[in-house]
Motif scaffolding. Sequence first.
Motif, short mmCIF file in Angstrom:
data_model
loop_
_atom_site.label_atom_id
_atom_site.label_comp_id
_atom_site.label_asym_id
_atom_site.label_seq_id
_atom_site.Cartn_x
_atom_site.Cartn_y
_atom_site.Cartn_z
N GLU A 265 0.84 -1.20 0.00
CA GLU A 265 0.00 0.00 0.00
C GLU A 265 0.88 1.25 0.00
N ARG A 268 2.85 1.67 -3.30
CA ARG A 268 1.97 1.98 -4.42
C ARG A 268 1.61 3.45 -4.37
N ALA A 300 -5.69 -12.53 -3.33
CA ALA A 300 -6.68 -11.60 -3.86
C ALA A 300 -6.03 -10.36 -4.47
N LEU A 301 -4.92 -9.96 -3.87
CA LEU A 301 -4.30 -8.72 -4.32
C LEU A 301 -3.16 -8.93 -5.30
N LEU A 356 -2.47 -7.02 -9.24
CA LEU A 356 -3.69 -6.74 -9.99
C LEU A 356 -3.52 -5.50 -10.84
N LEU A 358 -5.02 -2.79 -11.75
CA LEU A 358 -6.24 -2.05 -11.41
C LEU A 358 -6.52 -0.90 -12.36
N ALA A 359 -5.48 -0.52 -13.09
CA ALA A 359 -5.66 0.63 -13.98
C ALA A 359 -6.56 0.31 -15.16
N SER A 360 -6.58 -0.93 -15.56
CA SER A 360 -7.37 -1.30 -16.73
C SER A 360 -8.87 -1.27 -16.42
N PRO A 361 -9.66 -1.07 -17.46
CA PRO A 361 -11.10 -1.01 -17.27
C PRO A 361 -11.70 -2.42 -17.26
N GLY A 362 -12.98 -2.51 -17.45
CA GLY A 362 -13.61 -3.83 -17.57
C GLY A 362 -14.71 -4.08 -16.57
N PRO A 363 -15.68 -3.18 -16.50
CA PRO A 363 -16.82 -3.37 -15.60
C PRO A 363 -17.72 -4.50 -16.09
#
Lengths: 364, 364
Positions: A265, A268, A300-301, A356, A358-363
Amino acid sequence: MSRHTLASLASELGVSRQTISNVLNAPHKVKPATRERVQAAIAAAGYRPSAAARQLRTQRSMNFGMRLFPATDGINGAILDRFLHALTEAAQSAGYRLTLFCADSDEEEVRQYEQLLDVAGLDGFILTSSRPDDVRTHWLGERGTPFAVFGRPWDAAGHSAPADHPWVDVDGAAGTEEAVRMLLTQGHSRIGFLGWHTGSPVGADRRQGWERAMTAAGHGQDLHVLGVEAEDTVAGGASGAALLASRGATAMVCSSDSLALGAMEKLREAQPGAFLSGQPAGPAGRAAIVGFDDTPVAAALGLSSVAQPVEEAARHIIGLLTHELAGKAAAARSGAGAPPARQLLLAPRVVERIPLPLASPGPS
Amino acid sequence: MSRHTLASLASELGVSRQTISNVLNAPHKVKPATRERVQAAIAAAGYRPSAAARQLRTQRSMNFGMRLFPATDGINGAILDRFLHALTEAAQSAGYRLTLFCADSDEEEVRQYEQLLDVAGLDGFILTSSRPDDVRTHWLGERGTPFAVFGRPWDAAGHSAPADHPWVDVDGAAGTEEAVRMLLTQGHSRIGFLGWHTGSPVGADRRQGWERAMTAAGHGQDLHVLGVEAEDTVAGGASGAALLASRGATAMVCSSDSLALGAMEKLREAQPGAFLSGQPAGPAGRAAIVGFDDTPVAAALGLSSVAQPVEEAARHIIGLLTHELAGKAAAARSGAGAPPARQLLLAPRVVERIPLPLASPGPS
DNA sequence: CGCACAAATTTGATCGATCAAATTTGCGGC
DNA sequence: GCCGCAAATTTGATCGATCAAATTTGTGCG
């Protein structure tokens, strides 16, 4: 509901109780023809011998006990789930059952042993965290009660000490060592260690692996600078990571996933997207932080972590106990299988993960 | 080691077995003077009646069984630790023990019931996740075996259905409702819901609480836009949160800590420091994301979450079982205490947390 | 003083299996 | 056909408690 008893089945079948008993416990004593006839009847009737009656006569409960610790940190205690499940499964398939109990202290735990032995007639115990100068192993050892420990024995000074009771442990040093080697091949050289500020022997062991690997790679000069200690929390990990980063560390091996999570954390935030992806030194997409225990959070992370083979440890522990108990009666008789190692140090495995994206989209 | 038996103690003391037995099981039948003398002797000798012998005669094992599920997601399964510990503790102080077992499926679980009843003579079972049209409760109910469920009964359509077996559950809807109210008082109005894409009744229940609270607050118009479903993983949470944010949500209530964690990561990345601190609408320092289950991860990261009172649930479950078992024998006799509620819906509690201030320094 | 009746205590049977010893069966050999 | 000996099977005792019934003790009262 099978309201069957040895006697009832026996009279129905026209044989004696003892013959049925022998079919179950000493098949070789029964003539093949009768044996098969009895076996068929047992299966058809769904007969199952009562454990209580059996225990009363044989003084064996086919039951192991284990103390359940209060959920402490939790984030690390998470591997308890896996351990417990594996234990239960292994015990079950060996014909044993697992009984849980609680205790507030080691002394209380010993008191529970005493009671459970008297009352429930447990056949053995599984201990989970060995401590320096463990009162529990002393007590059980003196009494001659079978037990096996997950955790190697430590002497009062916190060093690994010889002991003749059965135990299984995971070689933490080997784990951190391998983690360091992984980071080295990724191109890192200033690899920090983020450990616990408590002087726990387990923590010392993990740190040692890091020292060993760093020294072996020729990076032994700055160990005192690159080894940092913090409280075993996420916050502790964050502050420790900040300190390490300020000292030029480009990667770090942590004593726990809590610490690693805090470090992750922190870094990052400090260098968004950069450090974590394996930069500056490593190839893109590689984590520069390695945790310990491979908890679900790490998975998970996408945090790399040193995974303990707890399932294997659990199975071995059950193997040790069942061997000892079977041995008492039938050791030389059947020759049995090779006895399981009474002391076993298992090597952990580094699980390498890509954080992960996280920057990429994909809802959804 | 207390090699004492009723008979041995009796002859030492000059009384009969039955008198000692009565002192233990029906003290009122024994003259006070003798009672005290016997009690003193029992204490002095450290005598403890054998559970096996007792069980053989009374057909009671003083043992409950519970299936241990394989560690699935883990990050959510983390509350199992707490539940299990509370169960064990409650059982222990009620004089019962807890036996674990494994099963791959519900059918296998039923098979295990059958075996454990026959062999070990378990007195009752604790079931942990109720499902629509649960085969296990049917089987146990028909057989008349005592049991209690953590989880309310669902009908085949996934709706809460009446059933007459004892159960305890946590009111998920009330939890999300309270979470929404908390966010409302923080100044949010576009509060999203991030749920599971599986049609689980538990998930539907949690969503309902959100809908109810939003509608009650006059924000019922955009529910279809602000309710989003995703896979129950951190990645799923991240993408779901992105979608919700794009639709103008300034806060979100999630069905799990996994989802919340993903959402938190995503939003922290998208708007570093801003959104998470309660911005744009809330006062500074408040979280705009609420998870569910209050796992250790949430605590570690400073994520607000809906906490289930699992300890209370566990205690109540043991209360239900012990009551039923005691009732069978001594219901009207002693009048007993008020019977515990056979069906109980516990209210969860929202734990409000302030996200970790990772930006600040403070190395050790 | 003795009798009825309740309270207190003891005795014998039982739960369902295994152990140890006794009994029956099977089989080769003379 | 009978004997001995091993294999197969059965019988009686036992593990340690509780249940149910029998026995002893205690108390009030005519």
